[in-house]
Design a protein around this motif. Structure first.
Motif, PDB file in Angstrom:
ATOM      1  N   SER A 161       1.760  -6.462   0.697  1.00  0.00           N
ATOM      2  CA  SER A 161       0.729  -5.681   0.678  1.00  0.00           C
ATOM      3  C   SER A 161       0.676  -4.855   1.844  1.00  0.00           C
ATOM      4  N   ILE A 162       0.502  -3.330   1.756  1.00  0.00           N
ATOM      5  CA  ILE A 162       0.254  -2.442   2.785  1.00  0.00           C
ATOM      6  C   ILE A 162      -1.055  -1.580   2.555  1.00  0.00           C
ATOM      7  N   HIS A 163      -1.747  -1.757   3.730  1.00  0.00           N
ATOM      8  CA  HIS A 163      -2.750  -0.561   3.660  1.00  0.00           C
ATOM      9  C   HIS A 163      -2.740   0.216   4.618  1.00  0.00           C
ATOM     10  N   ILE A 164      -2.662   1.637   4.424  1.00  0.00           N
ATOM     11  CA  ILE A 164      -2.391   2.719   5.144  1.00  0.00           C
ATOM     12  C   ILE A 164      -3.431   3.554   5.747  1.00  0.00           C
ATOM     13  N   LEU A 165      -3.545   3.822   7.015  1.00  0.00           N
ATOM     14  CA  LEU A 165      -4.560   4.910   7.462  1.00  0.00           C
ATOM     15  C   LEU A 165      -3.661   5.770   8.264  1.00  0.00           C
ATOM     16  N   THR A 166      -3.614   6.992   7.898  1.00  0.00           N
ATOM     17  CA  THR A 166      -2.834   8.047   8.580  1.00  0.00           C
ATOM     18  C   THR A 166      -3.526   8.540   9.613  1.00  0.00           C
ATOM     19  N   SER A 167      -4.812   8.583   9.784  1.00  0.00           N
ATOM     20  CA  SER A 167      -5.509   9.270  11.023  1.00  0.00           C
ATOM     21  C   SER A 167      -7.110   8.346  10.940  1.00  0.00           C
ATOM     22  N   PRO A 168      -7.619   8.465  12.100  1.00  0.00           N
ATOM     23  CA  PRO A 168      -8.952   7.543  12.075  1.00  0.00           C
ATOM     24  C   PRO A 168      -9.858   7.988  10.979  1.00  0.00           C
ATOM     25  N   ASP A 169      -9.862   9.319  10.477  1.00  0.00           N
ATOM     26  CA  ASP A 169     -10.817   9.797   9.379  1.00  0.00           C
ATOM     27  C   ASP A 169     -10.155   9.930   7.953  1.00  0.00           C
ATOM     28  N   ALA A 170      -9.077   9.449   7.954  1.00  0.00           N
ATOM     29  CA  ALA A 170      -8.461   9.664   6.483  1.00  0.00           C
ATOM     30  C   ALA A 170      -8.865   8.635   5.595  1.00  0.00           C
ATOM     31  N   GLY A 171      -8.686   8.918   4.538  1.00  0.00           N
ATOM     32  CA  GLY A 171      -9.102   7.780   3.390  1.00  0.00           C
ATOM     33  C   GLY A 171      -7.984   6.632   3.359  1.00  0.00           C
ATOM     34  N   LEU A 172      -8.275   5.534   2.961  1.00  0.00           N
ATOM     35  CA  LEU A 172      -7.395   4.344   2.914  1.00  0.00           C
ATOM     36  C   LEU A 172      -6.354   4.273   1.965  1.00  0.00           C
ATOM     37  N   GLU A 173      -5.305   4.294   2.054  1.00  0.00           N
ATOM     38  CA  GLU A 173      -4.247   4.172   1.023  1.00  0.00           C
ATOM     39  C   GLU A 173      -3.743   2.535   0.616  1.00  0.00           C
ATOM     40  N   HIS A 174      -3.275   2.401  -0.350  1.00  0.00           N
ATOM     41  CA  HIS A 174      -2.748   0.912  -0.576  1.00  0.00           C
ATOM     42  C   HIS A 174      -1.533   0.940  -1.389  1.00  0.00           C
ATOM     43  N   VAL A 175      -0.431   0.339  -1.068  1.00  0.00           N
ATOM     44  CA  VAL A 175       0.724   0.181  -1.758  1.00  0.00           C
ATOM     45  C   VAL A 175       1.060  -1.212  -1.738  1.00  0.00           C
ATOM     46  N   GLU A 176       1.836  -1.826  -2.925  1.00  0.00           N
ATOM     47  CA  GLU A 176       2.183  -3.005  -2.809  1.00  0.00           C
ATOM     48  C   GLU A 176       3.541  -3.372  -3.567  1.00  0.00           C
ATOM     49  N   PHE A 177       4.077  -4.765  -3.355  1.00  0.00           N
ATOM     50  CA  PHE A 177       5.394  -4.941  -4.034  1.00  0.00           C
ATOM     51  C   PHE A 177       5.279  -6.341  -4.425  1.00  0.00           C
ATOM     52  N   LEU A 178       5.539  -7.016  -5.612  1.00  0.00           N
ATOM     53  CA  LEU A 178       5.942  -8.118  -6.051  1.00  0.00           C
ATOM     54  C   LEU A 178       7.118  -8.373  -6.927  1.00  0.00           C
ATOM     55  N   MET A 179       8.042  -9.137  -6.452  1.00  0.00           N
ATOM     56  CA  MET A 179       9.257  -9.553  -7.220  1.00  0.00           C
ATOM     57  C   MET A 179       8.921 -10.309  -8.561  1.00  0.00           C
ATOM     58  N   ASP A 180       9.223  -9.375  -9.620  1.00  0.00           N
ATOM     59  CA  ASP A 180       8.826 -10.044 -11.052  1.00  0.00           C
ATOM     60  C   ASP A 180       9.858 -11.188 -11.524  1.00  0.00           C
ATOM     61  N   GLU A 181      11.107 -11.151 -10.999  1.00  0.00           N
ATOM     62  CA  GLU A 181      12.272 -11.873 -11.083  1.00  0.00           C
ATOM     63  C   GLU A 181      12.715 -12.813 -10.335  1.00  0.00           C
ATOM     64  N   PHE A 182      12.907 -14.094 -10.707  1.00  0.00           N
ATOM     65  CA  PHE A 182      13.264 -15.084  -9.710  1.00  0.00           C
ATOM     66  C   PHE A 182      14.734 -15.011  -9.284  1.00  0.00           C
ATOM     67  N   ALA A 183      15.129 -14.149  -8.266  1.00  0.00           N
ATOM     68  CA  ALA A 183      16.097 -13.817  -7.791  1.00  0.00           C
ATOM     69  C   ALA A 183      16.061 -13.377  -6.390  1.00  0.00           C
ATOM     70  N   ASP A 184      17.091 -13.493  -5.683  1.00  0.00           N
ATOM     71  CA  ASP A 184      16.891 -13.058  -4.180  1.00  0.00           C
ATOM     72  C   ASP A 184      16.414 -11.806  -4.170  1.00  0.00           C
ATOM     73  N   PRO A 185      14.965 -11.459  -3.489  1.00  0.00           N
ATOM     74  CA  PRO A 185      14.191 -10.227  -3.193  1.00  0.00           C
ATOM     75  C   PRO A 185      14.591  -9.568  -2.182  1.00  0.00           C
ATOM     76  N   ALA A 186      15.315 -10.061  -1.153  1.00  0.00           N
ATOM     77  CA  ALA A 186      15.485  -9.225  -0.167  1.00  0.00           C
ATOM     78  C   ALA A 186      15.777  -7.787  -0.049  1.00  0.00           C
ATOM     79  N   ALA A 187      16.894  -7.504  -0.831  1.00  0.00           N
ATOM     80  CA  ALA A 187      17.406  -5.998  -1.004  1.00  0.00           C
ATOM     81  C   ALA A 187      16.245  -5.213  -1.775  1.00  0.00           C
ATOM     82  N   THR A 188      15.725  -5.676  -2.694  1.00  0.00           N
ATOM     83  CA  THR A 188      14.634  -4.901  -3.540  1.00  0.00           C
ATOM     84  C   THR A 188      13.466  -4.848  -2.739  1.00  0.00           C
ATOM     85  N   LEU A 189      13.115  -5.821  -1.972  1.00  0.00           N
ATOM     86  CA  LEU A 189      11.713  -5.485  -1.318  1.00  0.00           C
ATOM     87  C   LEU A 189      11.975  -4.594  -0.014  1.00  0.00           C
ATOM     88  N   VAL A 190      13.187  -4.878   0.533  1.00  0.00           N
ATOM     89  CA  VAL A 190      13.271  -3.988   1.937  1.00  0.00           C
ATOM     90  C   VAL A 190      13.454  -2.589   1.453  1.00  0.00           C
TER      91      VAL A 190
END
Length: 329
Positions: A161-190
């Protein structure tokens, strides 16, 4: 000593023991193809060491049985009777025993109430460069490595999970990732991470050594993004430092710098209690269930929501605590 006690039990039961061998998982074993049990386990002959401990072990058994006969567990009067807990060299160990977690102690006056070192906090936070990326991983690390290239117990990030503040007064952004397959997630996650995090800006975490170690492992697992993952560590700031060094010390933290202890005090409006998943161990154990092809779709759908909600709160908690630090200046 534990093996010596086992040997006493076996020998007193009439078995003759010729050799005592310690068998344990070799955490340097790297899976390549099918698991090789001969290589997965390491064996160490400790016959001599155990035999040397047998007399002491037999001597201690009556004392151990006496403790079992007490009927009540030892209390924690040592804490109540401590005259100067701030200087106690055993303070961290005692707190770990109480809380069931490994956290460095807060270096502070030990006085009740709130202590704020504004100059130290300002120095730490002024060094941060926007945008700020508040990052948290969830990982899976079983004893038997699930994927090629992994060692036993190696923590495999499958979610972030990542919350992003682009500046002190900017609105908060949120992005996320969750691997839905039981496989090596390294490449997909990165690759997903690379799409969300820019080349500049601070990467904010809580308990830096964990995320930094994951980034270093991911850099090795996905060499294509070695430079990017290395840059994340170079830009990383551990927000917990402000608490663990006593720059912001509230007696209600109970001497802990754990996010689960700090958050209810600083941001009581945010609570893990309202979530189905309350801690990382449950999140980790949930991933194999989420990715099980045989699991009911409705179960997987709800579990996915619960896992995302838990990881999101981890990073939102950091954002709100960061804002409280700023407000205290």
């Amino acid at each position: 000593m534990d093996m010596a006690f086992q040997r006493v039990c076996l020998e007193d039961a009439g078995l003759k023991i010729r050799k005592t061998v310690h068998v344990h998982i070799d955490n340097q074993y790297v899976k390549q193809g099918a698991i090789d049990p001969e290589k997965l386990f390491a064996r160490t002959d400790v016959t001599h060491e155990v035999e040397e401990l047998l007399p002491l072990c037999r001597k201690e058994i009556p004392r151990a049985l006496a403790v079992l006969g007490w009927g009540t567990e030892p209390n924690l009067d040592i804490i109540k009777n401590c005259t100067d807990p701030a200087k106690c060299e055993f303070r961290a160990c005692i707190l770990q025993a109480i809380e069931g977690e490994v956290e460095e102690p807060i270096v502070s006056s030990g006085k009740p109430g709130l202590t704020v070192n504004k100059e130290a906090i300002r120095e730490e936070l002024d060094a941060l460069e926007y945008p700020l990326y508040f990052l948290d991983y969830e990982t899976y690390g079983p004893a038997i490595p699930p994927f090629d290239g992994y060692r036993p117990y190696q923590q495999c990030p499958f979610q972030y999970s990542i919350h992003i503040l682009t500046s002190p007064d900017a609105g908060l952004e949120h992005v996320e990732f969750l691997m839905d397959e039981f496989a090596d997630p390294a490449a997909t996650l990165v690759e997903s991470l690379r799409g969300h995090v820019g080349d500049t800006g601070g990467v904010i975490v809580w308990h830096m050594s964990f995320e930094a170690a994951r980034n270093a492992e991911l850099a090795r697992m996905v060499p294509k993004y070695d430079a990017f993952m290395s840059s994340l560590n170079e830009r990383m700031f551990d927000l917990k430092t402000i608490v663990s060094k006593g720059y912001y010390d509230d007696s209600r933290f109970g001497g802990s710098a754990s996010l689960k202890k700090v958050l209810p005090v600083m941001c009581p409006e945010l609570s893990y209690d309202a979530l189905t998943i309350h801690e990382g161990g449950t999140a980790s154990a949930s991933w194999p269930v989420l990715t099980d092809p045989g699991a009911a779709p409705e179960t997987k759908s709800q579990l996915r929501k619960d896992m995302l909600a838990y990881c999101e709160l981890d990073t939102l908690a950091m954002v709100e605590i960061y804002k409280k630090f700023l407000a205290a200046l």
